[in-house]
Design an enzyme around this catalytic site. Structure first.
Site, mmCIF file in Angstrom:
data_model
loop_
_atom_site.group_PDB
_atom_site.id
_atom_site.type_symbol
_atom_site.label_atom_id
_atom_site.label_comp_id
_atom_site.label_asym_id
_atom_site.label_seq_id
_atom_site.Cartn_x
_atom_site.Cartn_y
_atom_site.Cartn_z
ATOM 1 N N ASP A 1 -6.129 -19.305 12.589
ATOM 2 C CA ASP A 1 -5.061 -18.431 12.100
ATOM 3 C C ASP A 1 -5.591 -17.686 10.874
ATOM 4 O OD1 ASP A 1 -5.078 -20.228 10.008
ATOM 5 O OD2 ASP A 1 -2.890 -20.385 9.892
ATOM 6 N N LYS B 1 -5.082 -19.258 19.805
ATOM 7 C CA LYS B 1 -4.682 -19.990 18.602
ATOM 8 C C LYS B 1 -3.471 -20.870 18.891
ATOM 9 C CE LYS B 1 -1.687 -18.584 15.765
ATOM 10 N NZ LYS B 1 -0.833 -17.822 14.848
#
Ligand code: SF4
Length: 215
Positions: free
Chosen positions: A140, A121
């Site tokens: 996320d 991420k």
């Protein structure tokens, strides 16, 4: 398999509402973004922006951050939570950037995820937002939640959801898509109380259809 027309509809709606979606974290270069994203775990972007203003004044380069005593870093990042681990992570990360990459944040997913404190991420956010390189969809908590509520993914883990989203969304839009979904998750599709009656995606959303909240 999710219908192509439905995905296209969702992308068009997101484009209309979030045409220039960007991260809420402040940064002036790839290194600042990398550190800001690490600090943003379990913390608001507003708080991270307050902390990084002071942090980057004192430690403006990877070299300076790598040389900063741990106790001093702990004090500076304290208000972001989990400050001991975060101080260790940002220092170790800066040290590796200096020692293994000549002080430059690497430009590949492979190299980025080898840095301490950096997962896919964070790497995708840095590559996309600081370098304009599309190597992944940053998943996320907001991207995960909104994707699942819309019903465009059945997958449960961020890694699996990312793989699915990378199949569905054109590569050129990966960074923008993630930023738009984060913005949408913050403003409309909030964790506690999604504002379905005000949501432009309600017609394409499984959750809204199933709960009747979109009307
Ligand atoms: S309709 Fe509701 S659940 Fe669906 S994306 Fe919008 S806010 Fe989220």
């Amino acid at each position: 398999m999710e219908s192509e027309a439905r995905i296209q509809g969702i992308l068009r709606t997101l484009e209309r509402h979030y045409p220039h979606a960007s991260l809420a974290l402040n940064f002036r270069n790839p290194f600042e973004l990398l550190i800001a994203v690490i600090l943003s775990a379990q913390c608001t972007d507003e708080r991270v922006n307050q902390v990084t203003r002071t942090l980057f004044e004192r430690c403006p380069t990877p070299q300076a951050l790598a040389a900063e005593p741990l106790e001093s870093l702990e004090q500076m990042v304290r208000s972001t939570g989990y400050y001991r681990n975060k101080a260790k992570a940002v220092r170790a990360c800066a040290q590796e950037v200096v020692e293994k990459h000549g002080g430059e944040v690497p430009r590949t997913m492979e190299a980025l995820v080898r840095l301490p404190g950096v997962g896919r991420k964070t790497a995708a956010m840095v590559l996309g937002n600081a370098y304009g390189i599309q190597e992944g969809v940053a998943v996320d908590t907001h991207v995960l939640r909104v994707s699942q509520r819309l019903g465009i993914v059945d997958e449960k883990t961020p890694e699996a959801v990312e793989r699915r989203l990378m199949e569905m969304v054109p590569r050129a839009q990966w960074t923008w898509f993630s930023n738009a979904m984060i913005q949408h998750g913050r403003m409309i599709c909030t964790a506690r109380k999604p504002l379905c009656s005000r949501c432009p995606l309600a017609d394409d959303c499984d959750y809204a259809q199933q709960t009747g909240r979109g009307t």
